[in-house]
Design an enzyme around this catalytic site. Sequence first.
Site, mmCIF file in Angstrom:
data_model
loop_
_atom_site.group_PDB
_atom_site.id
_atom_site.type_symbol
_atom_site.label_atom_id
_atom_site.label_comp_id
_atom_site.label_asym_id
_atom_site.label_seq_id
_atom_site.Cartn_x
_atom_site.Cartn_y
_atom_site.Cartn_z
ATOM 1 N N ARG A 66 0.810 -1.206 0.000
ATOM 2 C CA ARG A 66 0.000 0.000 0.000
ATOM 3 C C ARG A 66 0.851 1.268 0.000
ATOM 4 O O ARG A 66 0.546 2.250 -0.679
ATOM 5 C CB ARG A 66 -0.908 -0.019 1.235
ATOM 6 C CG ARG A 66 -2.162 0.827 1.118
ATOM 7 C CD ARG A 66 -3.041 0.636 2.337
ATOM 8 N NE ARG A 66 -3.786 -0.610 2.320
ATOM 9 C CZ ARG A 66 -4.971 -0.764 1.734
ATOM 10 N NH1 ARG A 66 -5.541 0.235 1.119
ATOM 11 N NH2 ARG A 66 -5.590 -1.923 1.760
ATOM 12 N N ARG A 92 -9.710 2.814 -2.587
ATOM 13 C CA ARG A 92 -8.494 2.378 -1.878
ATOM 14 C C ARG A 92 -8.279 3.241 -0.645
ATOM 15 O O ARG A 92 -8.237 4.477 -0.738
ATOM 16 C CB ARG A 92 -7.257 2.499 -2.779
ATOM 17 C CG ARG A 92 -7.314 1.716 -4.075
ATOM 18 C CD ARG A 92 -7.520 0.236 -3.884
ATOM 19 N NE ARG A 92 -6.477 -0.401 -3.099
ATOM 20 C CZ ARG A 92 -6.529 -1.668 -2.705
ATOM 21 N NH1 ARG A 92 -7.577 -2.428 -3.017
ATOM 22 N NH2 ARG A 92 -5.559 -2.169 -1.995
ATOM 23 N N ASN A 108 -14.007 13.603 0.695
ATOM 24 C CA ASN A 108 -14.629 12.369 0.215
ATOM 25 C C ASN A 108 -16.139 12.501 0.308
ATOM 26 O O ASN A 108 -16.642 13.247 1.153
ATOM 27 C CB ASN A 108 -14.171 11.184 1.086
ATOM 28 C CG ASN A 108 -14.839 9.867 0.699
ATOM 29 O OD1 ASN A 108 -14.936 9.543 -0.487
ATOM 30 N ND2 ASN A 108 -15.315 9.115 1.687
ATOM 31 N N HIS A 110 -19.463 10.060 0.949
ATOM 32 C CA HIS A 110 -19.770 8.731 1.477
ATOM 33 C C HIS A 110 -21.291 8.580 1.555
ATOM 34 O O HIS A 110 -21.973 9.491 2.012
ATOM 35 C CB HIS A 110 -19.144 8.576 2.874
ATOM 36 C CG HIS A 110 -19.461 7.268 3.515
ATOM 37 N ND1 HIS A 110 -18.795 6.100 3.195
ATOM 38 C CD2 HIS A 110 -20.383 6.924 4.440
ATOM 39 C CE1 HIS A 110 -19.300 5.104 3.902
ATOM 40 N NE2 HIS A 110 -20.262 5.576 4.663
ATOM 41 N N SER A 137 -22.824 12.081 2.914
ATOM 42 C CA SER A 137 -21.985 13.028 3.646
ATOM 43 C C SER A 137 -20.761 13.372 2.820
ATOM 44 O O SER A 137 -20.154 12.497 2.202
ATOM 45 C CB SER A 137 -21.464 12.408 4.956
ATOM 46 O OG SER A 137 -22.516 11.926 5.757
ATOM 47 N N ASP A 146 -13.447 7.190 6.999
ATOM 48 C CA ASP A 146 -14.792 7.783 7.063
ATOM 49 C C ASP A 146 -14.994 8.540 8.374
ATOM 50 O O ASP A 146 -16.135 8.754 8.791
ATOM 51 C CB ASP A 146 -15.896 6.712 6.902
ATOM 52 C CG ASP A 146 -15.880 6.056 5.533
ATOM 53 O OD1 ASP A 146 -15.416 6.688 4.572
ATOM 54 O OD2 ASP A 146 -16.312 4.894 5.440
HETATM 55 N N1 NHR Z 1 -8.556 6.998 3.229
HETATM 56 C C1 NHR Z 1 -8.445 7.549 4.437
HETATM 57 N N2 NHR Z 1 -7.228 7.597 4.997
HETATM 58 N N3 NHR Z 1 -9.496 8.067 5.110
HETATM 59 C C2 NHR Z 1 -10.722 8.018 4.566
HETATM 60 O O1 NHR Z 1 -11.745 8.536 5.246
HETATM 61 C C3 NHR Z 1 -10.914 7.442 3.288
HETATM 62 C C4 NHR Z 1 -9.775 6.919 2.639
HETATM 63 C C5 NHR Z 1 -9.902 6.320 1.384
HETATM 64 C C6 NHR Z 1 -11.137 6.191 0.796
HETATM 65 C C7 NHR Z 1 -13.613 6.430 0.840
HETATM 66 C C8 NHR Z 1 -14.310 5.378 1.701
HETATM 67 C C9 NHR Z 1 -15.831 5.456 1.632
HETATM 68 O O2 NHR Z 1 -16.379 6.526 1.372
HETATM 69 C C10 NHR Z 1 -12.270 6.670 1.451
HETATM 70 C C11 NHR Z 1 -12.170 7.312 2.683
HETATM 71 C C12 NHR Z 1 -12.617 2.225 0.480
HETATM 72 C C13 NHR Z 1 -12.624 1.432 1.616
HETATM 73 C C14 NHR Z 1 -11.989 0.059 1.612
HETATM 74 O O3 NHR Z 1 -12.203 -0.728 2.515
HETATM 75 C C15 NHR Z 1 -13.187 1.958 2.767
HETATM 76 C C16 NHR Z 1 -13.745 3.235 2.768
HETATM 77 C C17 NHR Z 1 -13.720 4.020 1.628
HETATM 78 C C18 NHR Z 1 -13.167 3.506 0.472
HETATM 79 N N4 NHR Z 1 -11.137 -0.286 0.601
HETATM 80 C C19 NHR Z 1 -10.437 -1.558 0.455
HETATM 81 C C20 NHR Z 1 -8.911 -1.366 0.679
HETATM 82 O O4 NHR Z 1 -8.269 -2.371 1.053
HETATM 83 C C21 NHR Z 1 -10.550 -2.114 -0.933
HETATM 84 C C22 NHR Z 1 -11.968 -2.314 -1.361
HETATM 85 C C23 NHR Z 1 -12.103 -2.523 -2.864
HETATM 86 O O5 NHR Z 1 -11.110 -2.388 -3.602
HETATM 87 O O6 NHR Z 1 -13.247 -2.741 -3.300
HETATM 88 O O7 NHR Z 1 -8.386 -0.268 0.443
HETATM 89 O O8 NHR Z 1 -16.519 4.468 1.926
HETATM 90 C C1 GAR Z 2 -21.001 6.997 -4.563
HETATM 91 O O1 GAR Z 2 -22.274 6.648 -4.106
HETATM 92 C C2 GAR Z 2 -20.103 7.281 -3.398
HETATM 93 O O2 GAR Z 2 -20.769 7.878 -2.327
HETATM 94 C C3 GAR Z 2 -19.663 5.895 -3.047
HETATM 95 O O3 GAR Z 2 -19.498 5.222 -4.274
HETATM 96 C C4 GAR Z 2 -20.341 5.792 -5.238
HETATM 97 C C5 GAR Z 2 -19.518 6.194 -6.433
HETATM 98 O O4 GAR Z 2 -20.349 6.497 -7.510
HETATM 99 N N1 GAR Z 2 -18.422 5.903 -2.365
HETATM 100 C C6 GAR Z 2 -18.033 4.889 -1.652
HETATM 101 O O5 GAR Z 2 -18.751 3.949 -1.362
HETATM 102 C C7 GAR Z 2 -16.610 4.996 -1.213
HETATM 103 N N2 GAR Z 2 -16.263 3.812 -0.530
HETATM 104 P P1 GAR Z 2 -19.755 7.183 -8.810
HETATM 105 O O6 GAR Z 2 -18.529 6.391 -9.221
HETATM 106 O O7 GAR Z 2 -20.849 7.040 -9.831
HETATM 107 O O8 GAR Z 2 -19.440 8.602 -8.481
#
Ligand code: NHR
Ligand code: GAR
Length: 213
Positions: A66, A92, A108, A110, A137, A146
Site C-alpha cells: 500500500r 483504496r 470524500n 460517502h 456526507s 470515514d
Molecule cells: N482513506 C483515508 N485515509 N481516510 C478516509 O476517510 C478514506 C480513505 C480512502 C477512501 C472512501 C471510503 C468510503 O467513502 C475513502 C475514505 C474504500 C474502503 C476500503 O475498505 C473503505 C472506505 C472508503 C473507500 N477499501 C479496500 C482497501 O483495502 C478495498 C476495497 C475494494 O477495492 O473494493 O483499500 O466508503
Molecule cells: C457513490 O455513491 C459514493 O458515495 C460511493 O461510491 C459511489 C460512487 O459512484 N463511495 C463509496 O462507497 C466509497 N467507498 P460514482 O462512481 O458514480 O461517483
Amino acid sequence: MASPCNVAVLISGNGSNLQALIDASSESNYRVAAVISNNPEAYGLQRAAAASIPTVTINHRDFTDRVSFDRALIAALENLHPDLIVLAGFMRILSAEFVQHFAHRIVNIHPSLLPRYPGTNTHQRAIDAGDSEHGASVHFVTEELDGGPVIAHAVVAIQPGDTAATLQQRVHAEEHKIYPQVVSLFASGRLRMRDGKAWLDSDELPANGIRLE
Ligand code: NHR
Ligand code: GAR
C-alpha cells in the site's frame, strides 16, 4: 489560492460524481484539472477523456504494498499541483503518509449520514435499522476511515418498500447536487479544515456539518 481552484479527482469506477463535478465546473470557481484512477477499467476515465481532462491510471495491483502505491499516487499528484483532492467513488484506503502529505486538502463523499454507517453496505444497514432518514456526507479525509470532520449532509427520507437499490438511486442523485457545492465552497476559501474540525467562514461546523440540497 490561484483562481480557479485546481481540483484532482480520484476515482475507481463509474464516475457519476466526477461527471456532476465536471458539469458544474463551467459555471463555478474550480476546474477539474486531472482525473486519477486506480482501476484501468473505470468508466470515469472515459468521462474525463470526453471532457478533454487529462487522466492518469495507477493500478494498485502493480505495487507490492500500500505504501508504494500511495507514494506513486503522491508523485503523480505533485506534478499536478492540486489545490484540492476529491475522492469520488475512490475505493483504496489512503495511508497516513498520503493523508499527511495533502493534509486538509482531501475530501470524500460517502453514502450515509456520517457518523452513522461508515464502511460498506450503508443503504441496507439503514433500512435494516428501521431509520426514517438516510443520505450522503461530504467530509474531510483524515487517517481515520470515514471519520474526518463532516462538511455537509444531504438527507433523503426512507420510504416504505424501499430496497437498497431504490434508496441508493435517490442518495446518488443528492450526491450529484451537493458535491459541486462543497467543492465550490472550498474554492472560494470559505471552507477549511483546522484543529481537526471543518470551518465555514468563522464558524466551526457541528458534527453533522451543514445541510445542503
Ligand atoms: N482513506 C483515508 N485515509 N481516510 C478516509 O476517510 C478514506 C480513505 C480512502 C477512501 C472512501 C471510503 C468510503 O467513502 C475513502 C475514505 C474504500 C474502503 C476500503 O475498505 C473503505 C472506505 C472508503 C473507500 N477499501 C479496500 C482497501 O483495502 C478495498 C476495497 C475494494 O477495492 O473494493 O483499500 O466508503
Ligand atoms: C457513490 O455513491 C459514493 O458515495 C460511493 O461510491 C459511489 C460512487 O459512484 N463511495 C463509496 O462507497 C466509497 N467507498 P460514482 O462512481 O458514480 O461517483
